[in-house]
Scaffold this motif. Sequence first.
Motif, PDB file in Angstrom:
ATOM      1  N   GLU A 206       0.841  -1.201   0.000  1.00  0.00           N
ATOM      2  CA  GLU A 206       0.000   0.000   0.000  1.00  0.00           C
ATOM      3  C   GLU A 206       0.876   1.251   0.000  1.00  0.00           C
ATOM      4  OE1 GLU A 206      -3.446   2.151   2.757  1.00  0.00           O
ATOM      5  OE2 GLU A 206      -2.657   0.188   3.321  1.00  0.00           O
ATOM      6  N   MET A 207       1.970   1.205   0.762  1.00  0.00           N
ATOM      7  CA  MET A 207       2.897   2.328   0.814  1.00  0.00           C
ATOM      8  C   MET A 207       3.475   2.604  -0.574  1.00  0.00           C
ATOM      9  SD  MET A 207       6.255   2.852   3.260  1.00  0.00           S
ATOM     10  CE  MET A 207       7.161   1.478   2.527  1.00  0.00           C
ATOM     11  N   SER A 208       3.847   1.559  -1.284  1.00  0.00           N
ATOM     12  CA  SER A 208       4.392   1.709  -2.635  1.00  0.00           C
ATOM     13  C   SER A 208       3.378   2.343  -3.573  1.00  0.00           C
ATOM     14  CB  SER A 208       4.812   0.347  -3.187  1.00  0.00           C
ATOM     15  OG  SER A 208       5.846  -0.215  -2.425  1.00  0.00           O
ATOM     16  N   THR A 209       2.119   1.909  -3.453  1.00  0.00           N
ATOM     17  CA  THR A 209       1.053   2.436  -4.310  1.00  0.00           C
ATOM     18  C   THR A 209       0.797   3.913  -4.032  1.00  0.00           C
ATOM     19  OG1 THR A 209      -0.023   0.255  -4.391  1.00  0.00           O
ATOM     20  CG2 THR A 209      -1.363   2.164  -4.998  1.00  0.00           C
ATOM     21  N   ILE A 210       0.696   4.257  -2.740  1.00  0.00           N
ATOM     22  CA  ILE A 210       0.459   5.650  -2.360  1.00  0.00           C
ATOM     23  C   ILE A 210       1.617   6.526  -2.832  1.00  0.00           C
ATOM     24  CG2 ILE A 210       0.215   7.259  -0.427  1.00  0.00           C
ATOM     25  CD1 ILE A 210      -1.157   4.983   1.129  1.00  0.00           C
ATOM     26  N   TRP A 211       2.847   6.038  -2.613  1.00  0.00           N
ATOM     27  CA  TRP A 211       4.018   6.815  -2.989  1.00  0.00           C
ATOM     28  C   TRP A 211       4.076   7.045  -4.502  1.00  0.00           C
ATOM     29  CZ3 TRP A 211       7.247  10.356  -1.961  1.00  0.00           C
ATOM     30  CH2 TRP A 211       8.419  10.514  -2.709  1.00  0.00           C
ATOM     31  N   LYS A 212       3.695   6.048  -5.273  1.00  0.00           N
ATOM     32  CA  LYS A 212       3.725   6.184  -6.735  1.00  0.00           C
ATOM     33  C   LYS A 212       2.838   7.337  -7.180  1.00  0.00           C
ATOM     34  CE  LYS A 212       3.083   3.582 -11.023  1.00  0.00           C
ATOM     35  NZ  LYS A 212       2.678   2.277 -11.627  1.00  0.00           N
ATOM     36  N   THR A 213       1.631   7.413  -6.622  1.00  0.00           N
ATOM     37  CA  THR A 213       0.704   8.497  -6.962  1.00  0.00           C
ATOM     38  C   THR A 213       1.220   9.831  -6.423  1.00  0.00           C
ATOM     39  OG1 THR A 213      -1.155   6.942  -6.862  1.00  0.00           O
ATOM     40  CG2 THR A 213      -1.684   9.293  -6.788  1.00  0.00           C
ATOM     41  N   HIS A 214       1.701   9.784  -5.177  1.00  0.00           N
ATOM     42  CA  HIS A 214       2.236  10.977  -4.517  1.00  0.00           C
ATOM     43  C   HIS A 214       3.370  11.586  -5.351  1.00  0.00           C
ATOM     44  CE1 HIS A 214       2.714  13.223  -0.667  1.00  0.00           C
ATOM     45  NE2 HIS A 214       3.978  13.340  -1.050  1.00  0.00           N
ATOM     46  N   ARG A 215       4.264  10.730  -5.806  1.00  0.00           N
ATOM     47  CA  ARG A 215       5.424  11.153  -6.592  1.00  0.00           C
ATOM     48  C   ARG A 215       5.004  11.796  -7.916  1.00  0.00           C
ATOM     49  NH1 ARG A 215       8.880   6.214  -8.229  1.00  0.00           N
ATOM     50  NH2 ARG A 215       7.020   5.964  -9.507  1.00  0.00           N
ATOM     51  N   GLU A 216       3.968  11.231  -8.552  1.00  0.00           N
ATOM     52  CA  GLU A 216       3.502  11.770  -9.828  1.00  0.00           C
ATOM     53  C   GLU A 216       3.044  13.220  -9.682  1.00  0.00           C
ATOM     54  OE1 GLU A 216       3.546  10.454 -12.944  1.00  0.00           O
ATOM     55  OE2 GLU A 216       4.764   8.899 -11.982  1.00  0.00           O
ATOM     56  N   PHE A 217       2.310  13.506  -8.594  1.00  0.00           N
ATOM     57  CA  PHE A 217       1.844  14.868  -8.362  1.00  0.00           C
ATOM     58  C   PHE A 217       3.004  15.806  -8.036  1.00  0.00           C
ATOM     59  CE2 PHE A 217      -2.420  12.922  -7.498  1.00  0.00           C
ATOM     60  CZ  PHE A 217      -3.087  13.595  -8.509  1.00  0.00           C
ATOM     61  N   LEU A 218       4.021  15.282  -7.338  1.00  0.00           N
ATOM     62  CA  LEU A 218       5.188  16.103  -7.021  1.00  0.00           C
ATOM     63  C   LEU A 218       5.893  16.565  -8.294  1.00  0.00           C
ATOM     64  CD1 LEU A 218       6.669  14.042  -4.047  1.00  0.00           C
ATOM     65  CD2 LEU A 218       5.634  16.310  -3.888  1.00  0.00           C
ATOM     66  N   TYR A 219       6.045  15.641  -9.233  1.00  0.00           N
ATOM     67  CA  TYR A 219       6.721  15.975 -10.481  1.00  0.00           C
ATOM     68  C   TYR A 219       5.912  16.953 -11.347  1.00  0.00           C
ATOM     69  CZ  TYR A 219      10.625  12.695 -10.079  1.00  0.00           C
ATOM     70  OH  TYR A 219      11.778  12.062  -9.694  1.00  0.00           O
ATOM     71  N   LYS A 220       4.610  17.045 -11.073  1.00  0.00           N
ATOM     72  CA  LYS A 220       3.752  17.958 -11.823  1.00  0.00           C
ATOM     73  C   LYS A 220       3.530  19.273 -11.084  1.00  0.00           C
ATOM     74  CE  LYS A 220       1.217  14.216 -14.121  1.00  0.00           C
ATOM     75  NZ  LYS A 220      -0.088  13.517 -14.249  1.00  0.00           N
ATOM     76  N   SER A 221       4.433  19.576 -10.148  1.00  0.00           N
ATOM     77  CA  SER A 221       4.256  20.755  -9.298  1.00  0.00           C
ATOM     78  C   SER A 221       4.219  22.062 -10.091  1.00  0.00           C
ATOM     79  CB  SER A 221       5.365  20.828  -8.247  1.00  0.00           C
ATOM     80  OG  SER A 221       6.635  20.935  -8.872  1.00  0.00           O
ATOM     81  N   ASP A 222       4.815  22.065 -11.290  1.00  0.00           N
ATOM     82  CA  ASP A 222       4.794  23.284 -12.100  1.00  0.00           C
ATOM     83  C   ASP A 222       3.432  23.514 -12.747  1.00  0.00           C
ATOM     84  OD1 ASP A 222       5.205  20.987 -13.663  1.00  0.00           O
ATOM     85  OD2 ASP A 222       6.095  22.151 -15.302  1.00  0.00           O
ATOM     86  N   LYS A 223       2.602  22.456 -12.794  1.00  0.00           N
ATOM     87  CA  LYS A 223       1.282  22.563 -13.418  1.00  0.00           C
ATOM     88  C   LYS A 223       0.146  22.506 -12.397  1.00  0.00           C
ATOM     89  CE  LYS A 223       2.931  20.212 -17.592  1.00  0.00           C
ATOM     90  NZ  LYS A 223       2.785  19.007 -18.453  1.00  0.00           N
ATOM     91  N   LEU A 224       0.349  21.697 -11.334  1.00  0.00           N
ATOM     92  CA  LEU A 224      -0.696  21.505 -10.326  1.00  0.00           C
ATOM     93  C   LEU A 224      -0.171  21.864  -8.944  1.00  0.00           C
ATOM     94  CD1 LEU A 224      -1.993  17.997 -11.478  1.00  0.00           C
ATOM     95  CD2 LEU A 224      -3.165  20.180 -11.824  1.00  0.00           C
ATOM     96  N   PHE A 225      -0.976  22.592  -8.184  1.00  0.00           N
ATOM     97  CA  PHE A 225      -0.615  22.900  -6.797  1.00  0.00           C
ATOM     98  C   PHE A 225      -1.696  22.329  -5.905  1.00  0.00           C
ATOM     99  CE2 PHE A 225      -0.079  26.108  -3.245  1.00  0.00           C
ATOM    100  CZ  PHE A 225       1.072  25.506  -2.759  1.00  0.00           C
ATOM    101  N   LEU A 226      -1.398  21.187  -5.274  1.00  0.00           N
ATOM    102  CA  LEU A 226      -2.379  20.463  -4.467  1.00  0.00           C
ATOM    103  C   LEU A 226      -1.822  20.209  -3.062  1.00  0.00           C
ATOM    104  CD1 LEU A 226      -3.220  17.833  -7.229  1.00  0.00           C
ATOM    105  CD2 LEU A 226      -4.618  19.820  -6.627  1.00  0.00           C
ATOM    106  N   PRO A 227      -1.516  21.249  -2.307  1.00  0.00           N
ATOM    107  CA  PRO A 227      -0.857  21.068  -1.008  1.00  0.00           C
ATOM    108  C   PRO A 227      -1.671  20.263   0.001  1.00  0.00           C
ATOM    109  CG  PRO A 227      -1.637  23.318  -1.269  1.00  0.00           C
ATOM    110  CD  PRO A 227      -1.770  22.665  -2.598  1.00  0.00           C
ATOM    111  N   ASN A 228      -2.988  20.488   0.046  1.00  0.00           N
ATOM    112  CA  ASN A 228      -3.813  19.771   1.023  1.00  0.00           C
ATOM    113  C   ASN A 228      -3.931  18.284   0.682  1.00  0.00           C
ATOM    114  OD1 ASN A 228      -4.341  22.083   2.583  1.00  0.00           O
ATOM    115  ND2 ASN A 228      -5.992  22.696   1.196  1.00  0.00           N
ATOM    116  N   LEU A 229      -4.066  17.995  -0.611  1.00  0.00           N
ATOM    117  CA  LEU A 229      -4.144  16.601  -1.052  1.00  0.00           C
ATOM    118  C   LEU A 229      -2.832  15.869  -0.748  1.00  0.00           C
ATOM    119  CD1 LEU A 229      -5.640  14.337  -2.548  1.00  0.00           C
ATOM    120  CD2 LEU A 229      -4.714  15.244  -4.681  1.00  0.00           C
ATOM    121  N   LEU A 230      -1.712  16.517  -1.032  1.00  0.00           N
ATOM    122  CA  LEU A 230      -0.413  15.904  -0.790  1.00  0.00           C
ATOM    123  C   LEU A 230      -0.131  15.785   0.703  1.00  0.00           C
ATOM    124  CD1 LEU A 230       1.739  17.498  -3.611  1.00  0.00           C
ATOM    125  CD2 LEU A 230       1.187  15.087  -3.332  1.00  0.00           C
TER     126      LEU A 230
END
Length: 252
Positions: A206-230
């Motif tokens: 589960e940790m691996s799955t959550i991290w995979k999604t978490h990481r994707e949003f981090l790399y898109k930080s220039d396009k998406l700003f989702l501080p509360n979700l992260l």
Amino acid sequence: MKRILYILVAIYLLTTGIYASSRSDVKIIEATENIRYLGQKLSKDYLYLYSNPKRIELKEELNKDIEKLELFIHDIAMSTTNIDSKNILDFLTYNIEEIKELLSKNITKERSILILDYSESFLEGANSIASMHTYPFSKEEKMLMLMKEMDYLIERVSKYYLASKLNLDKSNNFDHMVKAILRVDKIIKEVNMYRYPSKLKQESREMSTIWKTHREFLYKSDKLFLPNLLDSSAKNLENIIEDIALYHKKNQ
């Protein structure tokens, strides 16, 4: 006969001294891990407050982080006789007083940059002290240290995500964030190779799955700003990390 007795006494005293030293080193290293974590968390919470001043509950969190930092610094001071370690502790204590002064004032971009610098000082200081109190880790201790490292890296990633998005030396902070992300990737690979009991194995997946999604949003930080979700995602990761760390601590 007396000679044998002297030898046995000498061995006993040497063994006792080594054991006492090791226990002291364990306590110091645990405290440095907590200082590394809290230094990152403190700056992350400050940046959250800078990005959203309405989150007044974070002010209380910041004060709690300061109190915990002071406690762990005191723990090290009571456990070490190393002069260099004590000098570093004095420097970190001075940093805490400076941060208290910043927290008593309005949050600004300039003060946010200062907080980022202080968080790096806590990291450097903790790393230096830990290097002076190393000892051979057992397999379980190594895994526990990896989980502690991952805990602090999750906070570090969040800190640099916010700093990058808030244009606080954007390019440099994004690079730091990527380095932390890559280190988390390596730790998760090591965790996935460990043979956990079924319940923890499920949590590690589960940790691996959550991290995979978490990481994707981090790399898109220039396009998406989702501080509360992260932030919510990071808390889920930290809960799993805590469960896995507890397993390794019990099995030492």
